[in-house]
Design a protein around this motif. Structure first.
Motif, PDB file in Angstrom:
ATOM      1  N   LEU A 165       0.834  -1.212   0.000  1.00 57.45           N
ATOM      2  CA  LEU A 165       0.000   0.000   0.000  1.00 57.45           C
ATOM      3  C   LEU A 165       0.864   1.255   0.000  1.00 57.45           C
ATOM      4  N   VAL A 166       1.952   1.227   0.762  1.00 62.21           N
ATOM      5  CA  VAL A 166       2.849   2.385   0.781  1.00 62.21           C
ATOM      6  C   VAL A 166       3.482   2.585  -0.588  1.00 62.21           C
ATOM      7  N   ALA A 167       3.849   1.478  -1.238  1.00 64.54           N
ATOM      8  CA  ALA A 167       4.414   1.592  -2.590  1.00 64.54           C
ATOM      9  C   ALA A 167       3.384   2.147  -3.566  1.00 64.54           C
ATOM     10  N   GLY A 168       2.106   1.753  -3.368  1.00 68.80           N
ATOM     11  CA  GLY A 168       1.059   2.299  -4.240  1.00 68.80           C
ATOM     12  C   GLY A 168       0.871   3.790  -4.031  1.00 68.80           C
ATOM     13  N   LEU A 169       1.018   4.266  -2.795  1.00 71.70           N
ATOM     14  CA  LEU A 169       0.913   5.698  -2.535  1.00 71.70           C
ATOM     15  C   LEU A 169       2.070   6.465  -3.164  1.00 71.70           C
ATOM     16  N   GLU A 170       3.185   5.796  -3.350  1.00 66.87           N
ATOM     17  CA  GLU A 170       4.348   6.443  -3.957  1.00 66.87           C
ATOM     18  C   GLU A 170       4.331   6.331  -5.478  1.00 66.87           C
ATOM     19  N   GLY A 171       3.268   5.762  -6.038  1.00 67.34           N
ATOM     20  CA  GLY A 171       3.141   5.690  -7.492  1.00 67.34           C
ATOM     21  C   GLY A 171       3.201   4.287  -8.053  1.00 67.34           C
ATOM     22  N   GLY A 172       3.311   3.287  -7.230  1.00 66.12           N
ATOM     23  CA  GLY A 172       3.348   1.929  -7.739  1.00 66.12           C
ATOM     24  C   GLY A 172       1.983   1.477  -8.224  1.00 66.12           C
ATOM     25  N   VAL A 173       2.003   0.664  -9.289  1.00 58.80           N
ATOM     26  CA  VAL A 173       0.745   0.212  -9.881  1.00 58.80           C
ATOM     27  C   VAL A 173       0.694  -1.305 -10.001  1.00 58.80           C
ATOM     28  N   LEU A 174       1.671  -2.002  -9.486  1.00 58.22           N
ATOM     29  CA  LEU A 174       1.706  -3.445  -9.619  1.00 58.22           C
ATOM     30  C   LEU A 174       0.733  -4.106  -8.641  1.00 58.22           C
ATOM     31  N   PRO A 175       0.154  -5.231  -9.002  1.00 62.26           N
ATOM     32  CA  PRO A 175      -0.658  -6.003  -8.059  1.00 62.26           C
ATOM     33  C   PRO A 175       0.213  -6.516  -6.909  1.00 62.26           C
ATOM     34  N   LEU A 176      -0.445  -6.967  -5.851  1.00 62.61           N
ATOM     35  CA  LEU A 176       0.281  -7.384  -4.656  1.00 62.61           C
ATOM     36  C   LEU A 176       1.268  -8.507  -4.952  1.00 62.61           C
ATOM     37  N   GLY A 177       0.844  -9.538  -5.673  1.00 64.00           N
ATOM     38  CA  GLY A 177       1.731 -10.660  -5.964  1.00 64.00           C
ATOM     39  C   GLY A 177       2.933 -10.257  -6.786  1.00 64.00           C
ATOM     40  N   ASP A 178       2.676  -9.444  -7.834  1.00 57.78           N
ATOM     41  CA  ASP A 178       3.776  -9.004  -8.678  1.00 57.78           C
ATOM     42  C   ASP A 178       4.728  -8.084  -7.917  1.00 57.78           C
ATOM     43  N   TYR A 179       4.175  -7.255  -7.057  1.00 56.58           N
ATOM     44  CA  TYR A 179       5.030  -6.346  -6.289  1.00 56.58           C
ATOM     45  C   TYR A 179       5.966  -7.130  -5.361  1.00 56.58           C
ATOM     46  N   LEU A 180       5.428  -8.109  -4.633  1.00 59.98           N
ATOM     47  CA  LEU A 180       6.263  -8.891  -3.720  1.00 59.98           C
ATOM     48  C   LEU A 180       7.315  -9.688  -4.488  1.00 59.98           C
ATOM     49  N   GLU A 181       6.934 -10.187  -5.670  1.00 63.33           N
ATOM     50  CA  GLU A 181       7.891 -10.995  -6.442  1.00 63.33           C
ATOM     51  C   GLU A 181       9.021 -10.125  -6.981  1.00 63.33           C
ATOM     52  N   GLN A 182       8.714  -8.955  -7.493  1.00 68.03           N
ATOM     53  CA  GLN A 182       9.745  -8.109  -8.075  1.00 68.03           C
ATOM     54  C   GLN A 182      10.575  -7.385  -7.017  1.00 68.03           C
ATOM     55  N   THR A 183       9.964  -7.071  -5.856  1.00 63.50           N
ATOM     56  CA  THR A 183      10.676  -6.311  -4.836  1.00 63.50           C
ATOM     57  C   THR A 183      11.523  -7.208  -3.944  1.00 63.50           C
ATOM     58  N   TYR A 184      10.932  -8.304  -3.482  1.00 65.51           N
ATOM     59  CA  TYR A 184      11.624  -9.178  -2.526  1.00 65.51           C
ATOM     60  C   TYR A 184      11.988 -10.542  -3.117  1.00 65.51           C
ATOM     61  N   GLY A 185      11.235 -10.970  -4.085  1.00 64.49           N
ATOM     62  CA  GLY A 185      11.467 -12.296  -4.656  1.00 64.49           C
ATOM     63  C   GLY A 185      10.596 -13.332  -3.951  1.00 64.49           C
ATOM     64  N   THR A 186      10.039 -14.226  -4.740  1.00 66.89           N
ATOM     65  CA  THR A 186       9.145 -15.258  -4.172  1.00 66.89           C
ATOM     66  C   THR A 186       9.860 -16.138  -3.151  1.00 66.89           C
ATOM     67  N   PRO A 187      11.115 -16.578  -3.371  1.00 69.53           N
ATOM     68  CA  PRO A 187      11.781 -17.406  -2.343  1.00 69.53           C
ATOM     69  C   PRO A 187      11.928 -16.687  -0.999  1.00 69.53           C
ATOM     70  N   ILE A 188      12.213 -15.379  -1.043  1.00 68.35           N
ATOM     71  CA  ILE A 188      12.382 -14.627   0.205  1.00 68.35           C
ATOM     72  C   ILE A 188      11.061 -14.567   0.968  1.00 68.35           C
ATOM     73  N   VAL A 189       9.979 -14.254   0.257  1.00 66.02           N
ATOM     74  CA  VAL A 189       8.666 -14.169   0.916  1.00 66.02           C
ATOM     75  C   VAL A 189       8.252 -15.525   1.468  1.00 66.02           C
ATOM     76  N   ALA A 190       8.526 -16.599   0.701  1.00 68.05           N
ATOM     77  CA  ALA A 190       8.167 -17.941   1.184  1.00 68.05           C
ATOM     78  C   ALA A 190       8.969 -18.307   2.433  1.00 68.05           C
ATOM     79  N   LEU A 191      10.252 -17.959   2.463  1.00 74.98           N
ATOM     80  CA  LEU A 191      11.069 -18.242   3.646  1.00 74.98           C
ATOM     81  C   LEU A 191      10.585 -17.460   4.868  1.00 74.98           C
ATOM     82  N   GLU A 192      10.145 -16.230   4.631  1.00 73.36           N
ATOM     83  CA  GLU A 192       9.622 -15.448   5.756  1.00 73.36           C
ATOM     84  C   GLU A 192       8.440 -16.162   6.412  1.00 73.36           C
ATOM     85  N   PHE A 193       7.517 -16.644   5.603  1.00 68.74           N
ATOM     86  CA  PHE A 193       6.333 -17.312   6.158  1.00 68.74           C
ATOM     87  C   PHE A 193       6.688 -18.673   6.772  1.00 68.74           C
ATOM     88  N   MET A 194       7.515 -19.437   6.089  1.00 68.87           N
ATOM     89  CA  MET A 194       7.812 -20.788   6.581  1.00 68.87           C
ATOM     90  C   MET A 194       8.657 -20.767   7.846  1.00 68.87           C
TER      91      MET A 194
END
Length: 205
Positions: A165-194
């Motif tokens: 949401l903060v990225a969207g306020l700064e002008g980002g237009v990517l969906p949530l999934g695409d934003y997390l994948e491009q910003t942090y990477g899917t492996p990083i997000v998966a490791l955070e949860f696991m």
């Protein structure tokens, strides 16, 4: 002339006591040991002949005097501990808010990526420890672990959503999934949860 009298007849012998005749009534109870009413021992008065219980008027206590103090001390210990499911959830939420705050600072201000895995791990651990301390024996291990895992998953989801949401306020237009994948990477997000979930389970069990 004096009148001559014959020999006097002997007086009849006293009548023999017939068999089965009762003894003369008299104050004989005081001499009979089988009658405690005539005993001079106060402990024997009121005792039922042939009985084994305490004398009449003396009741045996159902519980020893120490049981009352033991029950009071146990109740005081339960109140002093203060552990409850509500307290466990509340303390888990406090730990989650602290972890989410650190996560947002590192993700938004310092744009960390891989370092967020460490934050997620410690957040899950602190949530588990706080839930366990708040329960303080009022919850079993399965309940504590379930509460800790749910709180962690909600906390990390809120943190990830907030960064998007903060990225969207700064002008980002990517969906949530695409934003997390491009910003942090899917492996990083998966490791955070696991890893965070694993630490929450391990600390709360």
């Amino acid at each position: 002339m004096a009148r001559m009298t014959g020999p006097t007849e002997p007086s009849p012998p006293p009548a023999a006591r017939e068999p089965g005749a009762s003894e003369p009534e008299g104050p004989t109870d005081s001499m009979d040991p089988a009658h405690p009413a005539g005993s001079t021992d106060p402990a024997e008065r009121g005792r039922i002949p042939g009985g084994t219980g305490p004398p009449e008027g003396r009741q045996r206590l159902a519980h020893s005097p120490g049981d009352r103090f033991r029950r009071v001390s146990q109740a005081d210990a339960a109140v002093a501990s203060g552990g409850s499911p509500v307290r466990a959830v509340a303390m888990g939420i406090v730990a989650a808010l602290i972890g989410v705050g650190i996560f947002l600072v590192l993700a938004i201000v310092y744009t960390f990526t891989a370092g967020l895995v460490i934050v997620a791990v410690f957040t899950g651990r602190f949530i588990g420890l706080f839930v366990r301390a708040g329960a303080d024996g009022s919850l079993g291990s399965p309940a504590r672990t379930l509460i800790s895992i749910v709180i962690f998953l909600v906390a990390l989801s809120v943190a990830s959503l907030t960064t998007w949401l903060v990225a969207g306020l700064e002008g980002g237009v990517l969906p949530l999934g695409d934003y997390l994948e491009q910003t942090y990477g899917t492996p990083i997000v998966a490791l955070e949860f696991m890893l965070g979930t694993l630490m929450a389970w391990w600390a709360a069990r």
